[in-house]
Design an enzyme around this catalytic site. Structure first.
Site, short mmCIF file in Angstrom:
data_model
loop_
_atom_site.label_atom_id
_atom_site.label_comp_id
_atom_site.label_asym_id
_atom_site.label_seq_id
_atom_site.Cartn_x
_atom_site.Cartn_y
_atom_site.Cartn_z
N HIS A 232 46.61 38.52 26.75
CA HIS A 232 45.83 38.76 25.53
C HIS A 232 46.64 39.39 24.41
O HIS A 232 46.10 40.04 23.52
CB HIS A 232 44.61 39.62 25.86
CG HIS A 232 43.57 38.89 26.65
ND1 HIS A 232 42.54 38.17 26.10
CD2 HIS A 232 43.43 38.73 27.99
CE1 HIS A 232 41.80 37.62 27.04
NE2 HIS A 232 42.32 37.95 28.21
N HIS B 208 43.65 40.89 43.26
CA HIS B 208 44.43 40.73 42.03
C HIS B 208 45.56 41.76 41.99
O HIS B 208 45.62 42.68 42.81
CB HIS B 208 43.51 40.89 40.81
CG HIS B 208 43.98 40.15 39.59
ND1 HIS B 208 44.98 40.64 38.77
CD2 HIS B 208 43.60 38.97 39.06
CE1 HIS B 208 45.18 39.77 37.79
NE2 HIS B 208 44.36 38.76 37.94
N ASP C 162 38.77 29.95 36.31
CA ASP C 162 38.71 28.67 37.02
C ASP C 162 38.09 28.87 38.40
O ASP C 162 38.53 29.74 39.15
CB ASP C 162 40.12 28.10 37.21
CG ASP C 162 40.76 27.68 35.90
OD1 ASP C 162 40.54 26.53 35.51
OD2 ASP C 162 41.47 28.50 35.29
#
Length: 477
Positions: A17, A104, A420
């Site tokens: 980002h 993650h 996704d």
């Protein structure tokens, strides 16, 4: 580190980002014709928002060459590549500022650096791979012009749904990239008599009609998901016009009005076997509805790879390929040739017998089979290099998950954002790019041994020359 390669070197930069991502590519020979048009196709193949089964993040991923070229040719100096981040929504990640996502890299980045990007995973985001894909496109062009090398990756399985082994074997050296994209693209079908969708209303500005049509579309998807696996209703149409059920069965006699069933939903699976692609699409649609994710495997085939590439002992070609593949996000496995399946074979069956080679540019010998996957002793043989890579399910999902805050307090995380349900269809350009980087670097390493020549030395000539030197030394004594 963020640099890969020895002679053909690539350094990537940027977070998910920030203002943009990109790469610095060093070691590209001067004089190579290169513009953005050579790089953009691969970035377009990996971009988000390609279908209803991928993240809706809308990024054009348009690349700009900042340096290293003039008048459409490389200068031999570092090539700067930049792709802006245009569809940023850091606010989607505010729930995760104090909570590491299960599966993650949030937690390990915090451990390593004492800080981390607060949104989107930062450098651990798949957007980092844009620089790799762009650099790989340059390497791929040089490899093709120099050796005729072609690199193609396809989706081999999603979850437990995979292309039958006999189908893969039948295609020998695999499919072309055009076939992977074309055969793996499906149009979703919907009976308009049951679910009439007004496309104009969906794209219009008025909120009420749009909301009504979105609900119709959601109802149609729910009806599809509720149907039995053996339901024979037309569900998909492939590029040739063939009609399939939800389970990939070919419908020989579809309804006469089936042409009117086509929706605006084009699903790109990049699985070049349409019946399997249909089954994959159905599985991913179920996974998406459950706010979950799923992984799978990809297979890469490289043809036109010259022999003698690879550096014994630690920098074997397959070791460099494994390094490259496992450096990609979500990768959890690598196997070359028959891989783990080859452990079930005896040596008499697994050994690739040599035979005379008639292919120009290769050595005097080739092999009758290719169980080794194109290398022996870590050095390329000249036969196609084939390997497979396993990708785990995407970590960020919409389901509520039990986890802990960074301070060790038990909590529940329900991630928002755009993700996704299955990243496999967008992954082929990543593997193709990293493969090209490995092969280009290995080829340049070999060229240093040959005085910059593109021709691979004939092993028999090397032996003769060595024997000749030995004879001269013996006579001198």
């Amino acid at each position: 580190m963020s640099t890969f390669g020895t002679i053909f070197r690539v350094s990537t930069f940027g977070e998910s980002h920030c203002k943009g991502v990109g790469a610095i590519v060093d070691g590209v020979p001067p004089g190579l014709e290169l513009t953005e048009a050579d790089i953009q196709p691969q970035l377009t193949r990996r971009r988000p928002g390609q279908s209803t089964l991928t993240t809706p993040r809308n990024e054009a991923d348009k690349v700009t060459i900042l340096s290293g070229t003039e008048f459409g040719r490389t200068l031999g100096t570092p090539i700067g590549l930049f792709v802006p981040n245009e569809d940023q929504r850091p606010g989607d990640y505010k729930e995760m500022s104090a909570v590491p996502r299960p599966g993650h890299a949030d937690y390990t980045y915090q451990l390593k650096y004492g800080t981390r990007a607060s949104s989107g995973g930062g450098r651990s985001s798949a957007r980092e791979t844009i620089g790799r894909v762009a650099a790989g496109a340059i390497a791929e062009k040089w490899l093709f012009q120099t050796y005729g090398t072609r690199i193609v990756t396809w989706v081999n399985s999603v979850g437990s749904v995979g292309i039958p082994e006999d189908v893969v074997a039948e295609h020998g050296c695999g499919w072309t990239r055009e076939e992977v994209d074309r055969l793996g693209a499906l149009v979703l079908l919907r009976d308009p008599a049951r679910f009439p969708i007004d496309l104009a209303a969906l794209t219009g500005a008025d909120a009420a009609p749009k909301a009504a049509e979105l609900q119709r579309k959601a109802d149609a998807e729910q009806a599809f998901l509720a149907a039995a696996e053996e339901d024979a209703t037309p569900a998909y149409r492939d590029a040739s016009g063939a009609i399939y059920t939800r389970s990939g069965a070919l419908i020989a006699s579809p309804p006469a009005n089936v042409a009117g069933w086509a929706t605006d939903d084009l699903v790109s699976l990049r699985c070049p076997h349409p019946p399997t692609a249909c089954r994959m699409a159905t599985l991913i649609r179920h996974v998406k509805a459950a706010k979950d994710s799923i992984g799978g495997t990809l297979t890469t085939m490289c043809t036109g790879v010259p022999p003698a590439l690879g550096e014994p002992v630690f920098d074997r070609l397959e070791a460099k390929l494994a390094h490259a593949m496992l450096s990609l996000p979500a990768t959890k496995g690598f196997e070359i040739g028959t891989g783990f399946r080859g452990t079930h074979m005896r040596g008499s069956a697994h050994n690739d017998a040599f035979t005379a080679n008639s292919t120009p540019g290769g050595g005097k010998l080739t092999t009758k089979t290719n169980n080794a996957g194109g290398t022996l002793g870590g050095i390329s043989v000249g036969t196609p290099i084939q390997f497979s890579v396993a990708l785990k399910a995407v970590s960020t999902i919409g389901q509520a998950q039990s986890t802990s805050t960074f301070d060790g307090v038990d909590t529940v995380l329900e991630a928002k954002g755009r993700h996704d349900p299955c990243v496999l269809p967008r992954a082929p350009p990543l593997l193709e790019g990293m493969t090209a980087l490995v092969l280009a670097d290995a080829a340049m390493m070999q060229r240093t041994r040959l005085g910059g020549s593109n021709t691979i030395a004939d092993p028999s000539l090397i032996v003769d020359e060595a024997n000749g030197h030995a004879d001269k030394k013996a006579r001198a004594q």
